[in-house]
Design an enzyme around this catalytic site. Structure first.
Site, PDB file in Angstrom:
ATOM      1  N   LYS A  52       4.316  -3.970  -5.645  1.00 28.15           N
ATOM      2  CA  LYS A  52       4.555  -4.943  -4.573  1.00 28.15           C
ATOM      3  C   LYS A  52       5.990  -5.455  -4.633  1.00 28.15           C
ATOM      4  CE  LYS A  52      -0.333  -6.215  -4.473  1.00 28.15           C
ATOM      5  NZ  LYS A  52      -1.393  -7.111  -4.953  1.00 28.15           N
ATOM      6  N   GLN A  96      -2.617 -12.343  -8.207  1.00 27.16           N
ATOM      7  CA  GLN A  96      -3.307 -11.068  -8.399  1.00 27.16           C
ATOM      8  C   GLN A  96      -4.713 -11.286  -8.969  1.00 27.16           C
ATOM      9  OE1 GLN A  96      -2.004  -8.215  -7.269  1.00 27.16           O
ATOM     10  NE2 GLN A  96      -3.760  -7.013  -7.925  1.00 27.16           N
ATOM     11  N   ASP A 119      -2.828 -12.823   1.392  1.00 28.63           N
ATOM     12  CA  ASP A 119      -4.007 -12.042   1.012  1.00 28.63           C
ATOM     13  C   ASP A 119      -5.177 -12.297   1.967  1.00 28.63           C
ATOM     14  OD1 ASP A 119      -3.795 -10.344  -1.191  1.00 28.63           O
ATOM     15  OD2 ASP A 119      -3.898 -11.987  -2.638  1.00 28.63           O
TER      16      ASP A 119
HETATM   17  N1  GUN Z   1      -6.667  -7.147  -6.663  1.00 31.12           N
HETATM   18  C1  GUN Z   1      -7.048  -5.989  -6.059  1.00 31.12           C
HETATM   19  N2  GUN Z   1      -6.676  -6.013  -4.766  1.00 31.12           N
HETATM   20  C2  GUN Z   1      -6.050  -7.188  -4.547  1.00 31.12           C
HETATM   21  C3  GUN Z   1      -5.438  -7.768  -3.413  1.00 31.12           C
HETATM   22  O1  GUN Z   1      -5.396  -7.210  -2.309  1.00 31.12           O
HETATM   23  N3  GUN Z   1      -4.890  -8.991  -3.607  1.00 31.12           N
HETATM   24  C4  GUN Z   1      -4.934  -9.632  -4.793  1.00 31.12           C
HETATM   25  N4  GUN Z   1      -4.386 -10.841  -4.879  1.00 31.12           N
HETATM   26  N5  GUN Z   1      -5.503  -9.119  -5.865  1.00 31.12           N
HETATM   27  C5  GUN Z   1      -6.044  -7.894  -5.740  1.00 31.12           C
END
Ligand code: GUN
Length: 292
Positions: A52, A96, A119
């Protein structure tokens, strides 16, 4: 003709659109900013957070990567989130998932400024998705899956779509998105207590697999010509590989590819789209926070 849906190529198309939007924002003196917070050292989470951050840099976005120890206390994490909520250079904030077990994830999500919740996990954004209000944020993975289906010209109106999995990150928002007015699919959500999963899946025009079990969907559960979207990213041991593991999806690709009309590979299918949609949500957050 079977189609292998190329998630990397479709993500590139998204980036081309975003580059134009980012240039426009920059000409107004605005640089979209994303903060990604990782607590602990889960290897898969670390890899996602790194990807990211790298993509932000490639697009010229402001990127804040906070890597906190697994021992970080709830109050400390809440304080970090609060600081990012008030940082004018940051338009998107993401913690995350999953955090270590002593962290109350729901409380962390509630503490996010919903206008920065790229998110789409905050209750306000979940409600907006359920209500069909597009001023909110939709979780990145379901949004990426929908874009893959649209770009592949899959007919969705009235289609029978089976979503495997009911997580807050993928299954539930995916179902809400697909049943929305304008998409108009008929959605069935399958989970661990569902009876006759094979029968339910065989009726599907589109199957979206998000259950986190390697090779769960087999060819005998797929109707000839159905479209299969594989959200799974599972690490399985592979002594022959340099890293000692390889990534496989929730779909048994080698057998299902022979029946599906179109299918996403793992890697190179949904994964690249999730990051592309995160970047798109960050740009959207920057616009909305600045009322553009
Ligand atoms: N863990 C797995 N996929 C995601 C996501 O799209 N966002 C976040 N914050 N954590 C994740």
């Amino acid at each position: 003709m079977r189609t292998i849906i190329d998630g990397r190529a479709i993500a590139e198309k998204v980036y081309t659109e975003l580059r134009g939007e980012i240039a426009d924002l920059k000409s107004r003196g605005l640089t979209p900013g994303l903060a990604v917070v990782l607590v602990g050292d889960n290897p898969a989470s670390r890899a996602y957070v790194r990807a990211k951050d790298k993509m932000c840099r490639e697009l010229g976005l402001h990127s804040v990567k906070l890597e906190l120890p697994a021992t970080t206390k709830q109050e400390e994490l809440l304080a970090r989130v609060d600081k990012l909520n008030h940082d004018p250079a940051v338009h998107g904030v993401l913690v995350q998932s999953p955090p270590p077990p002593h962290i109350d994830e729901v409380a962390i999500i509630r503490a996010l400024d919903p206008r920065k919740d790229v998110d789409g996990f905050h209750p306000l954004n979940v409600a907006k998705l359920a209500m069909g209000d597009n001023s909110g944020f939709v979780p990145c993975t379901p949004l990426g899956c929908l874009r893959l289906l649209r770009e592949t010209n899959v007919s969705l109106s009235g289609a029978n779509i089976v979503v495997l999995g009911r997580s807050m990150i993928v299954g539930k928002p995916m179902a809400l998105l697909l049943m929305q007015k304008g998409v108009d699919a008929t959605v069935t959500v399958v989970h661990s207590r569902t009876r006759n999963i094979g029968e339910v899946c065989r009726r599907a025009d589109v199957i979206i697999a998000a259950i986190g079990q390697p090779h769960f969907v087999k060819a005998d559960q797929v109707r000839e010509g159905a479209v299969v979207i594989d959200v799974g990213i599972n690490r399985v041991d592979d002594a022959g590989s340099e890293r000692g593991y390889r990534l496989v999806g929730d779909v048994d690709f080698d057998s299902v590819v022979k029946k599906a009309g179109a299918i996403t590979p793992v890697p190179g299918g949904v994964g690249p789209m999730t990051i592309a949609m995160l970047m798109a949500n960050t740009v959207k957050a920057c616009r909305m926070l600045n009322i553009l």
